[in-house]
Write an enzyme that holds these catalytic residues in place. Structure first.
Site, PDB file in Angstrom:
ATOM      1  N   HIS A 176       0.857  -1.188   0.000  1.00 33.66           N
ATOM      2  CA  HIS A 176       0.000   0.000   0.000  1.00 33.66           C
ATOM      3  C   HIS A 176       0.889   1.232   0.000  1.00 33.66           C
ATOM      4  O   HIS A 176       2.076   1.160   0.299  1.00 33.66           O
ATOM      5  CB  HIS A 176      -0.947   0.006   1.210  1.00 33.66           C
ATOM      6  N   ASP A 213      -3.824 -18.284  13.336  1.00 36.53           N
ATOM      7  CA  ASP A 213      -2.701 -18.816  14.102  1.00 36.53           C
ATOM      8  C   ASP A 213      -2.711 -18.292  15.535  1.00 36.53           C
ATOM      9  O   ASP A 213      -2.564 -17.101  15.781  1.00 36.53           O
ATOM     10  CB  ASP A 213      -1.392 -18.428  13.407  1.00 36.53           C
ATOM     11  N   SER A 260       2.519  -4.724   7.264  1.00 37.31           N
ATOM     12  CA  SER A 260       2.145  -4.467   5.864  1.00 37.31           C
ATOM     13  C   SER A 260       3.275  -4.919   4.949  1.00 37.31           C
ATOM     14  O   SER A 260       4.429  -4.547   5.138  1.00 37.31           O
ATOM     15  CB  SER A 260       1.884  -2.980   5.652  1.00 37.31           C
TER      16      SER A 260
END
Length: 321
Positions: free
Chosen positions: A146, A269, A284
C-alpha cells in the site's frame, strides 16, 4: 503509487521465481515537498512568541514558496527564515488542495541570536514495514503493498529514499478499535536498497549490491485466478527477529477491486494472535502464500477486528514497478 521500467529501455524480464520476503525493513523516504509538522515558541527579549502560529500557519501545510522562491527542502526553509535582517517572510502554502498566502514576521531568538518563526518542518518520512519479495532477476524489491500517504490521505511523492535493515524490539498488541504496532530499530550500517517509487501498490526500488539473499527461500509467483477460499499462510517477523510462517484463511477474493483490496484474510494462528492480537502496523507487506506460491501481501487491518484484514495480489504489486 502502473508501469514496468528497465534501465536498458526494454521491458523488464518477468521472473518465474522470486525470493520470499517477510522480513522487516526501516524506510526513509525523501519527499518532494516540505510539510509543516508543528509550531513552537521562540524565546525573545519580550517573552515567548510564535510568529508561525500568529501568522496563520497550520500543521499539514505544504510550503511551496518563501519570498517567491520555490522550496524543495527543509534546509532551505531554515536558511531563509533565519536570515539576519529578515523583516518579513511571505509564504505560499498548499492547504487542502488550495494555495494560501501568509506573511510571517520573524523574531530574534535570544538563546541563539538568530531570527526564527517557530515552525517545525520535514522533507522525509520514516517508518517500519515488511519486504514482500525480492526479484533478483531485475535486481529490485517490492514492499508494503500500500502507499505511504500524507496527513490528508494522498500518496506522498518521493524523490528517492533508503531501505535499511531493521530489528524488531517490541510489539504493541492490536485490540478492537486500536491498531497495534511493531516497534523496530534501524540498522543504519545495513543498507538493503534504494527506494524509487511510492505507489498505490506499495514502495519499490533497487536492491543494494551488498544485500545477501542466499538465506531467503525461492518461491513461484501465483495467479489470482488460482487462489481459492480457505487455508493459506503469511510470513512475517514479529518476535526474535526471525521470519516465521503463520496460518490464515482467505475469506474473499476480489480480483478487480479498484483499491487493490484483492483479498480479505483472517488470522487463524494462535501463536501470532498471542503475540500481536492479529495484524498490526509494520506487518504491511507480509507475503501471503497458498499452495506454495506467492499470491500477494497483507496491506490493512480491520480496526474493529485485528484478526482480519486486506491483501493485495502479487500481480498488482509486480505491475507497479
Amino acid at each position: 503509487l502502473c508501469f514496468i521500467v528497465a534501465l536498458s529501455g526494454s521491458a523488464a524480464v518477468q521472473p518465474q521465481e522470486l525470493y520470499l520476503g517477510g522480513f522487516p525493513a526501516g524506510f526513509v523516504l525523501e519527499t518532494t515537498t516540505v510539510e509543516v509538522v508543528g509550531m513552537c515558541d521562540v524565546m525573545t527579549d519580550s517573552g515567548l512568541k510564535s510568529p508561525a502560529r500568529d501568522g496563520g500557519l497550520k500543521t499539514g501545510d505544504i510550503i511551496k514558496k518563501i519570498n517567491n522562491k520555490e522550496i524543495t527542502s527543509s534546509e532551505q526553509v531554515t536558511e531563509m527564515l533565519s536570515a539576519q535582517g529578515l523583516k518579513r517572510a511571505d509564504l505560499c502554502v498548499e492547504r487542502d488542495g488550495e494555495e494560501v498566502l501568509l506573511s510571517l514576521v520573524p523574531v530574534k531568538d535570544i538563546t541563539t541570536g538568530k531570527m526564527r518563526v517557530g515552525v517545525l518542518v520535514r522533507d522525509s518520512l520514516s517508518g517500519v514495514g515488511t519486504v514482500t519479495y525480492i526479484d533478483k532477476t531485475n535486481n529490485k524489491f517490492g514492499s508494503l503493498g500500500h502507499p505511504v500517504t500524507d496527513t490528508a490521505g494522498k500518496i506522498t511523492k518521493i524523490n528517492g529514499g533508503t531501505l535499511y535493515g531493521c530489528i524488531i524490539y517490541d510489539v504493541k498488541r492490536g485490540v478492537r478499535g486500536t491498531p497495534g504496532e511493531l516497534k523496530g530499530a534501524f540498522e543504519n550500517n545495513k543498507v538493503l536498497g534504494s527506494a524509487a517509487l511510492n505507489s498505490k501498490c506499495g514502495v519499490f526500488g533497487k536492491l543494494s549490491e551488498s544485500c545477501d539473499v542466499s538465506k531467503l527461500a525461492r518461491i513461484e509467483k501465483g495467479d489470482i485466478d488460482d487462489v481459492t477460499i480457505g487455508k493459506a499462510v503469511i510470513y512475517s517477523t514479529v518476535a526474535s527477529n526471525k521470519t516465521e510462517c503463520y496460518d490464515i484463511s482467505i475469506v474473499k477474493v476480489d480480483k478487480n477491486n479498484k483499491d487493490n483490496r484483492n483479498f480479505v484474510i483472517k488470522i487463524e494462528d494462535d501463536a501470532l494472535i498471542s503475540k500481536t492480537g492479529g495484524i498490526v502496523q509494520g506487518m504491511s507487506g507480509s507475503p501471503i502464500v497458498q499452495n506454495s506460491k506467492l499470491i500477494g501481501a497483507v496491506t490493512h487491518v480491520f480496526i474493529n477486528d485485528p484478526t482480519r484484514g486486506y491483501g493485495i495480489s502479487i500481480e498488482n504489486m509486480m505491475k507497479a514497478y
